[in-house]
Design a protein around this motif. Structure first.
Motif, PDB file in Angstrom:
ATOM      1  N   ALA A  65      64.318  94.862  74.820  1.00 37.62           N
ATOM      2  CA  ALA A  65      62.893  94.904  74.455  1.00 37.62           C
ATOM      3  C   ALA A  65      62.544  93.708  73.570  1.00 37.62           C
ATOM      4  O   ALA A  65      63.183  93.468  72.549  1.00 37.62           O
ATOM      5  CB  ALA A  65      62.562  96.203  73.726  1.00 37.62           C
ATOM      6  N   ALA A  66      61.549  92.971  73.998  1.00 36.16           N
ATOM      7  CA  ALA A  66      61.140  91.770  73.265  1.00 36.16           C
ATOM      8  C   ALA A  66      59.689  91.492  73.585  1.00 36.16           C
ATOM      9  O   ALA A  66      59.132  92.052  74.526  1.00 36.16           O
ATOM     10  CB  ALA A  66      62.008  90.583  73.684  1.00 36.16           C
ATOM     11  N   CYS A  67      59.101  90.616  72.788  1.00 35.69           N
ATOM     12  CA  CYS A  67      57.695  90.301  73.005  1.00 35.69           C
ATOM     13  C   CYS A  67      57.575  89.073  73.892  1.00 35.69           C
ATOM     14  O   CYS A  67      58.361  88.141  73.772  1.00 35.69           O
ATOM     15  CB  CYS A  67      57.017  90.033  71.673  1.00 35.69           C
ATOM     16  SG  CYS A  67      55.241  89.868  71.855  1.00 35.69           S
ATOM     17  N   ASN A 122      59.576 101.518  71.503  1.00 33.71           N
ATOM     18  CA  ASN A 122      60.238 100.860  72.634  1.00 33.71           C
ATOM     19  C   ASN A 122      61.524 100.172  72.198  1.00 33.71           C
ATOM     20  O   ASN A 122      61.560  98.970  71.943  1.00 33.71           O
ATOM     21  CB  ASN A 122      59.279  99.872  73.305  1.00 33.71           C
ATOM     22  CG  ASN A 122      58.306 100.589  74.204  1.00 33.71           C
ATOM     23  OD1 ASN A 122      58.551 100.771  75.400  1.00 33.71           O
ATOM     24  ND2 ASN A 122      57.207 101.047  73.624  1.00 33.71           N
ATOM     25  N   THR A 123      62.579 100.954  72.169  1.00 33.87           N
ATOM     26  CA  THR A 123      63.865 100.438  71.683  1.00 33.87           C
ATOM     27  C   THR A 123      64.846 100.202  72.829  1.00 33.87           C
ATOM     28  O   THR A 123      66.042 100.086  72.605  1.00 33.87           O
ATOM     29  CB  THR A 123      64.503 101.438  70.701  1.00 33.87           C
ATOM     30  OG1 THR A 123      64.666 102.678  71.400  1.00 33.87           O
ATOM     31  CG2 THR A 123      63.636 101.653  69.478  1.00 33.87           C
ATOM     32  N   SER A 180      58.433  96.098  81.178  1.00 35.10           N
ATOM     33  CA  SER A 180      59.561  96.812  80.561  1.00 35.10           C
ATOM     34  C   SER A 180      60.798  96.722  81.443  1.00 35.10           C
ATOM     35  O   SER A 180      61.898  96.427  80.958  1.00 35.10           O
ATOM     36  CB  SER A 180      59.205  98.283  80.327  1.00 35.10           C
ATOM     37  OG  SER A 180      58.071  98.393  79.511  1.00 35.10           O
ATOM     38  N   GLN A 200      59.794  95.112  64.611  1.00 30.85           N
ATOM     39  CA  GLN A 200      59.724  96.382  63.881  1.00 30.85           C
ATOM     40  C   GLN A 200      59.978  96.150  62.381  1.00 30.85           C
ATOM     41  O   GLN A 200      59.265  96.688  61.533  1.00 30.85           O
ATOM     42  CB  GLN A 200      60.728  97.374  64.485  1.00 30.85           C
ATOM     43  CG  GLN A 200      60.786  98.714  63.791  1.00 30.85           C
ATOM     44  CD  GLN A 200      59.455  99.451  63.772  1.00 30.85           C
ATOM     45  OE1 GLN A 200      58.545  99.145  64.547  1.00 30.85           O
ATOM     46  NE2 GLN A 200      59.314 100.392  62.860  1.00 30.85           N
ATOM     47  N   THR A 255      53.998 101.194  69.148  1.00 30.38           N
ATOM     48  CA  THR A 255      54.740 100.953  70.380  1.00 30.38           C
ATOM     49  C   THR A 255      56.007 100.144  70.113  1.00 30.38           C
ATOM     50  O   THR A 255      57.006 100.286  70.804  1.00 30.38           O
ATOM     51  CB  THR A 255      53.822 100.283  71.431  1.00 30.38           C
ATOM     52  OG1 THR A 255      54.420 100.447  72.716  1.00 30.38           O
ATOM     53  CG2 THR A 255      53.580  98.811  71.159  1.00 30.38           C
ATOM     54  N   TRP A 256      55.994  99.333  69.055  1.00 30.95           N
ATOM     55  CA  TRP A 256      57.195  98.545  68.725  1.00 30.95           C
ATOM     56  C   TRP A 256      58.278  99.401  68.091  1.00 30.95           C
ATOM     57  O   TRP A 256      59.458  99.071  68.145  1.00 30.95           O
ATOM     58  CB  TRP A 256      56.837  97.358  67.826  1.00 30.95           C
ATOM     59  CG  TRP A 256      56.129  96.322  68.632  1.00 30.95           C
ATOM     60  CD1 TRP A 256      54.801  96.015  68.579  1.00 30.95           C
ATOM     61  CD2 TRP A 256      56.705  95.507  69.663  1.00 30.95           C
ATOM     62  NE1 TRP A 256      54.522  95.060  69.517  1.00 30.95           N
ATOM     63  CE2 TRP A 256      55.658  94.727  70.194  1.00 30.95           C
ATOM     64  CE3 TRP A 256      57.989  95.365  70.197  1.00 30.95           C
ATOM     65  CZ2 TRP A 256      55.859  93.808  71.222  1.00 30.95           C
ATOM     66  CZ3 TRP A 256      58.196  94.462  71.217  1.00 30.95           C
ATOM     67  CH2 TRP A 256      57.140  93.694  71.722  1.00 30.95           C
ATOM     68  N   ARG A 257      57.886 100.485  67.487  1.00 36.18           N
ATOM     69  CA  ARG A 257      58.877 101.431  66.965  1.00 36.18           C
ATOM     70  C   ARG A 257      59.467 102.237  68.125  1.00 36.18           C
ATOM     71  O   ARG A 257      60.664 102.521  68.160  1.00 36.18           O
ATOM     72  CB  ARG A 257      58.186 102.371  65.967  1.00 36.18           C
ATOM     73  CG  ARG A 257      59.035 103.502  65.439  1.00 36.18           C
ATOM     74  CD  ARG A 257      58.145 104.632  64.942  1.00 36.18           C
ATOM     75  NE  ARG A 257      57.295 105.108  66.017  1.00 36.18           N
ATOM     76  CZ  ARG A 257      55.980 105.321  65.899  1.00 36.18           C
ATOM     77  NH1 ARG A 257      55.346 105.137  64.782  1.00 36.18           N
ATOM     78  NH2 ARG A 257      55.276 105.730  66.951  1.00 36.18           N
ATOM     79  N   GLU A 288      62.594  89.701  69.322  1.00 33.08           N
ATOM     80  CA  GLU A 288      63.032  90.943  69.937  1.00 33.08           C
ATOM     81  C   GLU A 288      62.497  92.117  69.119  1.00 33.08           C
ATOM     82  O   GLU A 288      62.067  91.944  67.975  1.00 33.08           O
ATOM     83  CB  GLU A 288      64.556  90.938  70.013  1.00 33.08           C
ATOM     84  CG  GLU A 288      65.013  89.836  70.954  1.00 33.08           C
ATOM     85  CD  GLU A 288      66.515  89.659  71.012  1.00 33.08           C
ATOM     86  OE1 GLU A 288      67.233  90.405  70.321  1.00 33.08           O
ATOM     87  OE2 GLU A 288      66.945  88.765  71.755  1.00 33.08           O
ATOM     88  N   GLN A 289      62.563  93.281  69.747  1.00 26.60           N
ATOM     89  CA  GLN A 289      61.970  94.478  69.121  1.00 26.60           C
ATOM     90  C   GLN A 289      62.434  94.722  67.684  1.00 26.60           C
ATOM     91  O   GLN A 289      61.599  94.991  66.811  1.00 26.60           O
ATOM     92  CB  GLN A 289      62.253  95.700  70.014  1.00 26.60           C
ATOM     93  CG  GLN A 289      61.703  97.016  69.486  1.00 26.60           C
ATOM     94  CD  GLN A 289      62.687  97.764  68.600  1.00 26.60           C
ATOM     95  OE1 GLN A 289      63.886  97.475  68.621  1.00 26.60           O
ATOM     96  NE2 GLN A 289      62.191  98.694  67.800  1.00 26.60           N
TER      97      GLN A 289
END
Ligand code: N01
Length: 503
Positions: free
Chosen positions: A64-66, A59-60, A192, A94, A55-57, A89-90
């Motif tokens: 996008a961040a955790c 959701n660009t 999101s 990644q 999902t981290w790959r 961040e994403q």
């Protein structure tokens, strides 16, 4: 044999392996690393995309961040002293996953472009036959690490297919779409949406945020990690471990409010209310942004820039329902038509109706989805009666809304690894949990879920399945989940010695 990704690794993977892992997100990677660390190399990772990361790959989308601090949201075996911010961040997450895969030799086991289309248990050969877009694989053990936030949901809105502007789901962002000066519509106000809206609002001509349910939002205490802290993390790993421990304990306290004493959520709700009060001056807008359910019933969101973005002059919060989408506009139930160039669907994922469940067929030929028609039942969230030698990572009742999923994943990985050692140690052809163990676990989950804010907080959420049962979240402290999985419960499994059939 089949070639693995040429740029990353030079190995070939056998089409018949002892273990097949589906997916290479946090769960698949964690499992693969555990196997490698134990010296088990007879496994293949089947990945539908062309890179690891899950999902981290995928959701660009901008922003996008955790929303869990990286010191906690990372593998315990691979602490990263170089996280640049407290909440990553994403791109950093990644990069971390790709580095981890490279460092621990996962790439050489991974077949990319291998989307599982069907998997069936062959009871004669005691093998899983896994059909993928990269051909057929066979394995004694199937570990599904396909994840719950893997497949986006597209809302059933009249006319959506007729839209002639740019249409994209937040989880399938297209960087080629130019947003400059465009009239953008965003459907949804979940985790999101509240990240993507402030990230694009300054750039677009106008942004309409279609809100069905107002979410609770608390302040985000994100900041760059100081060089001195990075230095300490690098040279004093115990210090980083201590920080991780503190974050874990602090977040775990939230569970008490969510599961046992809902009144403990009142201070959190107060903080969220004050945050809204501070950031939104217009009373009408503030009222529209005020949630109508108890905080915690849906995921608590964290953001400092969502409210200001929605309150910006070029933004509009739309609370009327969407009646239809036309080729160049969105029409709401109050009859207003908003011309739209780009429509973003931040509408979530198939969580309670996992697509992978429709593809896996067990001993009696039925799919997991068919077996789960009345609810997703498992033993300890990991195994299912009728599905020998199959393990689920991030399956039912593993989700957490308050802390790091990586903690849950590592708990499950350790349990599955013990089961694999039982299979090897006892020379078994198959190992399968019992319906009784499943029933007991179902009752345990139902019992622990009683009175929780997810069931009694006055909201509808993806935490609950179509029967209104909690089928996604672990309804207790996460250390209890770990304890439950710390020893493989051999007595709840039937083992089939090689050469015999399962009764
Ligand atoms: O999806 P969601 P998400 N018409 O399902 C709305 C993780 N995550 O992608 O609330 C109109 O939460 C829907 O409305 P309602 C995290 O676990 C983590 O945002 O159902 N609206 C809702 O507002 C999170 O929980 C991070 O009334 C429609 C939204 O769409 C999970 O992913 C970041 C609609 C969907 O919200 C999913 O979050 C991002 C319709 N037909 C995501 N259908 C981190 O920071 C749906 N909606 C770690």
């Amino acid at each position: 044999t089949v070639e693995t990704k040429p740029a990353q690794n030079r190995a070939t993977v056998r089409r018949e392996a002892k273990i097949a892992i589906v997916g290479s997100g946090f769960a698949g990677l964690g499992m693969a690393v555990q196997l490698r660390q134990r010296g088990e190399t007879d496994f293949v990772v089947l990945e539908r995309a062309d890179e690891v990361g899950g999902t981290w790959r995928d959701n660009t989308y901008p922003g996008a961040a955790c929303d869990v601090q990286s010191n906690l949201y990372s593998f315990s075996f691979a602490p990263n002293p170089d996280w640049p911010r407290s909440y990553s961040e994403q791109p950093e997450i990644q990069a971390y996953l790709e580095n981890t895969a490279a460092r621990y030799g996962v790439y050489e086991h991974t077949v990319f472009g291998a989307d599982v289309t069907a998997a069936r248990w062959d009871d004669d050969a005691h093998q899983w036959i896994v059909l993928t877009t990269a051909g057929e694989f066979r394995a004694q053990v199937l570990i599904s690490a396909a994840g719950a936030l893997a497949d986006p949901t597209y809302p059933d809105i009249e006319g959506l297919r007729s839209f002639e502007g740019e249409l994209m789901h937040s989880a399938r962002w297209d960087d080629a779409v130019d947003l400059d000066g465009k009239r953008v519509g965003v459907i949804g106000t979940g985790a999101s949406a509240i990240q993507v809206v402030p990230a694009i609002q300054p750039q677009v001509e106008s942004i309409a945020v279609y809100q069905r349910t107002a979410p609770w939002i608390v302040p985000r205490s994100d900041r760059p990690v100081k060089r001195s802290a990075q230095f300490l993390y690098r040279h004093l790993p115990l210090f980083q471990k201590a920080v991780r421990g503190l974050l874990y304990v602090f977040r775990e306290l939230l569970v008490v409010g969510m599961t046992k004493r809902r009144r403990l959520l009142e201070p959190v709700q107060k903080v969220a209310r004050a945050h809204l009060q501070r950031q939104v001056r217009d009373p009408k807008l503030r009222a529209a942004l005020t949630p109508n359910f108890t905080i915690g019933c849906k995921r608590i969101l964290i953001s400092n820039d969502y409210y200001p973005a929605v309150a910006a002059p070029n933004a509009e919060l739309v609370t009327s329902g969407i009646a239809e989408v036309r080729p160049h506009s969105v029409v709401t139930t109050d009859g207003v038509e908003r011309p739209t160039d780009v429509l973003v669907l931040a509408t979530g994922f198939h969580v309670t109706d996992l697509p992978i469940a429709e593809k896996i067929r067990g001993r009696d030929g039925r799919t997991l989805a068919q077996v789960w028609e009345d609810g997703m039942v498992t033993n300890r969230s990991t195994t299912v009666a009728g599905f020998p030698n199959m393990f689920l990572l991030v399956g039912p009742n593993v989700g957490v809304g308050h802390t790091s999923m990586v903690y849950m994943i590592e708990s499950q990985v350790a349990y599955v690894d013990q089961a694999l050692q039982v299979i090897d140690g006892e020379g078994l052809a198959a190992l399968e949990t019992t319906p009784e163990a499943q029933q007991a676990y179902r009752e345990l989950i139902a019992d622990k879920s009683k009175g929780t804010v997810w069931l009694a907080g006055g909201c509808a959420s993806w935490y609950l399945d179509k029967h209104g049962h909690n089928s996604t979240l672990w309804p207790d402290f996460t250390f209890r989940f770990r304890k439950m999985l710390s020893a493989f419960d051999r007595e709840n499994y039937v083992g089939v010695p090689a050469g015999r059939e399962l009764e």
